[in-house]
Scaffold this motif. Structure first.
Motif, mmCIF file in Angstrom:
data_model
loop_
_atom_site.group_PDB
_atom_site.id
_atom_site.type_symbol
_atom_site.label_atom_id
_atom_site.label_comp_id
_atom_site.label_asym_id
_atom_site.label_seq_id
_atom_site.Cartn_x
_atom_site.Cartn_y
_atom_site.Cartn_z
ATOM 1 N N VAL A 1 0.881 -1.172 0.000
ATOM 2 C CA VAL A 1 0.000 0.000 0.000
ATOM 3 C C VAL A 1 0.912 1.213 0.000
ATOM 4 C CG1 VAL A 1 -1.860 1.232 1.158
ATOM 5 C CG2 VAL A 1 -1.771 -1.271 1.256
ATOM 6 N N LEU A 2 0.923 1.954 -1.102
ATOM 7 C CA LEU A 2 1.909 3.001 -1.353
ATOM 8 C C LEU A 2 1.236 4.339 -1.584
ATOM 9 C CD1 LEU A 2 3.791 0.954 -4.112
ATOM 10 C CD2 LEU A 2 4.309 0.942 -1.661
ATOM 11 N N ILE A 3 2.033 5.407 -1.425
ATOM 12 C CA ILE A 3 1.557 6.760 -1.718
ATOM 13 C C ILE A 3 2.249 7.247 -2.992
ATOM 14 C CG2 ILE A 3 1.418 9.142 -0.922
ATOM 15 C CD1 ILE A 3 1.404 8.082 1.935
ATOM 16 N N PRO A 4 1.503 7.440 -4.068
ATOM 17 C CA PRO A 4 2.103 7.938 -5.313
ATOM 18 C C PRO A 4 2.285 9.448 -5.248
ATOM 19 C CG PRO A 4 -0.243 7.585 -5.603
ATOM 20 C CD PRO A 4 0.083 7.172 -4.187
ATOM 21 N N GLN B 1 0.188 -0.503 -10.595
ATOM 22 C CA GLN B 1 -0.539 0.239 -9.570
ATOM 23 C C GLN B 1 -2.045 0.168 -9.808
ATOM 24 O OE1 GLN B 1 1.036 4.284 -8.880
ATOM 25 N NE2 GLN B 1 2.776 3.712 -10.172
ATOM 26 N N THR B 2 -2.781 0.058 -8.721
ATOM 27 C CA THR B 2 -4.232 0.141 -8.782
ATOM 28 C C THR B 2 -4.725 0.921 -7.573
ATOM 29 O OG1 THR B 2 -6.281 -1.145 -8.925
ATOM 30 C CG2 THR B 2 -4.547 -2.060 -7.565
ATOM 31 N N HIS B 3 -5.739 1.746 -7.773
ATOM 32 C CA HIS B 3 -6.223 2.614 -6.692
ATOM 33 C C HIS B 3 -6.712 1.796 -5.508
ATOM 34 C CE1 HIS B 3 -9.178 5.142 -4.514
ATOM 35 N NE2 HIS B 3 -8.272 6.080 -4.748
ATOM 36 N N GLY C 1 9.636 8.941 0.627
ATOM 37 C CA GLY C 1 8.288 9.181 0.113
ATOM 38 C C GLY C 1 8.286 10.485 -0.655
ATOM 39 N N ARG C 2 8.867 10.455 -1.831
ATOM 40 C CA ARG C 2 9.105 11.684 -2.589
ATOM 41 C C ARG C 2 7.812 12.444 -2.887
ATOM 42 N NH1 ARG C 2 13.005 13.837 -5.908
ATOM 43 N NH2 ARG C 2 12.241 15.081 -7.654
ATOM 44 N N GLY C 3 6.792 11.745 -3.393
ATOM 45 C CA GLY C 3 5.556 12.418 -3.766
ATOM 46 C C GLY C 3 4.876 13.070 -2.578
ATOM 47 N N PHE C 4 4.801 12.366 -1.480
ATOM 48 C CA PHE C 4 4.166 12.875 -0.271
ATOM 49 C C PHE C 4 4.942 14.072 0.281
ATOM 50 C CE2 PHE C 4 2.352 11.770 4.101
ATOM 51 C CZ PHE C 4 1.079 12.193 3.749
ATOM 52 N N HIS C 5 6.253 13.940 0.320
ATOM 53 C CA HIS C 5 7.122 15.017 0.819
ATOM 54 C C HIS C 5 6.945 16.287 -0.014
ATOM 55 C CE1 HIS C 5 10.895 16.382 2.871
ATOM 56 N NE2 HIS C 5 10.959 17.144 1.791
ATOM 57 N N PHE D 1 -4.863 13.296 -1.304
ATOM 58 C CA PHE D 1 -3.906 12.374 -1.898
ATOM 59 C C PHE D 1 -4.510 10.963 -1.921
ATOM 60 C CE2 PHE D 1 -2.968 12.047 2.618
ATOM 61 C CZ PHE D 1 -2.657 10.711 2.821
ATOM 62 N N ASP D 2 -3.969 10.128 -2.805
ATOM 63 C CA ASP D 2 -4.453 8.758 -2.978
ATOM 64 C C ASP D 2 -3.438 7.763 -2.440
ATOM 65 O OD1 ASP D 2 -6.926 9.305 -4.290
ATOM 66 O OD2 ASP D 2 -5.809 9.740 -6.135
#
Length: 296
Positions: A153-156, A166-168, A208-212, A275-276
């Motif tokens: 379970v990841l944060i894009p 990847q799937t939502h 966590g590049r995208g989240f950061h 965010f997703d």
């Protein structure tokens, strides 16, 4: 048959012997097996010849089993049972009803739909072993590549992760997290710009590049660059430092119940705070495929 000669006995021969042993009558055993009597009589004689042992006592009719026949019947029962188990176990693995799923997850996902997904999957697939491991997005990507995780379970967005499917999975929002005794908590309204002078606690961008970057953009839109005093690996670690007054942070709103007696959470408006979360995977075993289907 010499002592070092190995007899090769088929499961069919064992089934035929069991039928005769249980019926003690060749005609009834043949009817049970949907075959005529002469081929069954020949099959039993061949079985006895193959192992060079008399299994059935005969006169004008079947009189019973020899001591060796009684022991062979016990072994036949066990062999046929194990063969049936082998087929069932193989079918279960192929259908995803058994096997192993090693699931990674970012800490915030435990406060969304993930617990319900895990509970429902364990109920619907009791023979699948589900191993759970909390890790950052970057750590999970590495684990997916070295095959120590099956799904995460990841944060894009995921940087340089074209090999990760990847799937939502879920959605969340960001909110402000401030120590309960901080003066800002007493304000009836609070904006992100009000945190411009406060020390921030964040996580390393590499984890966590995208989240950061989303947090950095939110702060930039509010007119400041956050002064990062400390970094922590994992959202629980970030919030634990906020709770001991190490600084402020921007965290998933789903976690606002975490140490709520020590942390003041304030919502952030606008679509920019959304965010997703996605499921990431590379290779699908039947069990992993069954898990992913269960999340749809």
């Amino acid at each position: 048959m010499t002592p070092d000669t190995k007899a090769r006995i088929t499961l069919r021969a064992m089934e035929q012997f069991v039928a005769v042993a249980e019926e003690l009558h060749f005609h009834r055993a043949a009817a049970r097996l949907n075959m005529s009597q002469p081929p069954l009589t020949s099959a039993i004689r061949k079985l006895e010849g193959d192992i060079n042992i008399t299994l059935i006592e005969r006169g004008n009719r079947v009189l019973g089993l020899t001591p060796a026949g009684k022991r062979f019947l016990e072994e036949a029962y066990e062999t046929l049972r194990r063969a049936e188990q082998a087929v069932t176990a193989t079918q279960d693995v192929a259908a995803g009803r058994s096997g192993l799923v090693r699931l990674g997850y970012v800490g915030s996902s435990l406060y969304g739909r993930l617990p319900d997904v895990i509970r429902e999957f364990r109920t619907s697939h009791p023979e699948v072993r589900l191993e759970l491991r909390e890790a950052t997005t970057a750590a999970q990507i590495d684990a997916l590549r070295d095959e120590t995780l099956d799904v995460g379970v990841l944060i894009p967005p995921l940087a340089k992760a074209e090999d990760i499917e990847q799937t939502h999975f879920d959605s969340d929002r960001l909110c402000m997290a401030i120590p309960k005794d901080h003066p800002l908590c007493s304000r009836p309204t609070l904006t992100l710009a009000d945190l411009s002078e406060a020390p921030f606690i964040l996580w390393p961008m590499v984890e966590g590049r995208g989240f950061h970057l989303q947090v950095i953009r939110l702060c930039a839109n509010a007119g400041f660059v956050p002064r990062v005093e400390q970094e922590a690996y994992g959202m629980h670690a970030v919030l634990s430092l906020v709770a001991v007054e190490g600084g402020v942070s921007v965290v998933p709103e789903s976690m606002r119940g975490f140490q709520a007696d020590r942390i003041c959470y304030r919502s952030l408006p606008g679509s920019e705070a959304h965010f997703d979360l996605v499921l990431g995977y590379r290779h699908l075993s039947p069990a992993v495929e069954a898990f992913i289907r269960s999340t749809e």
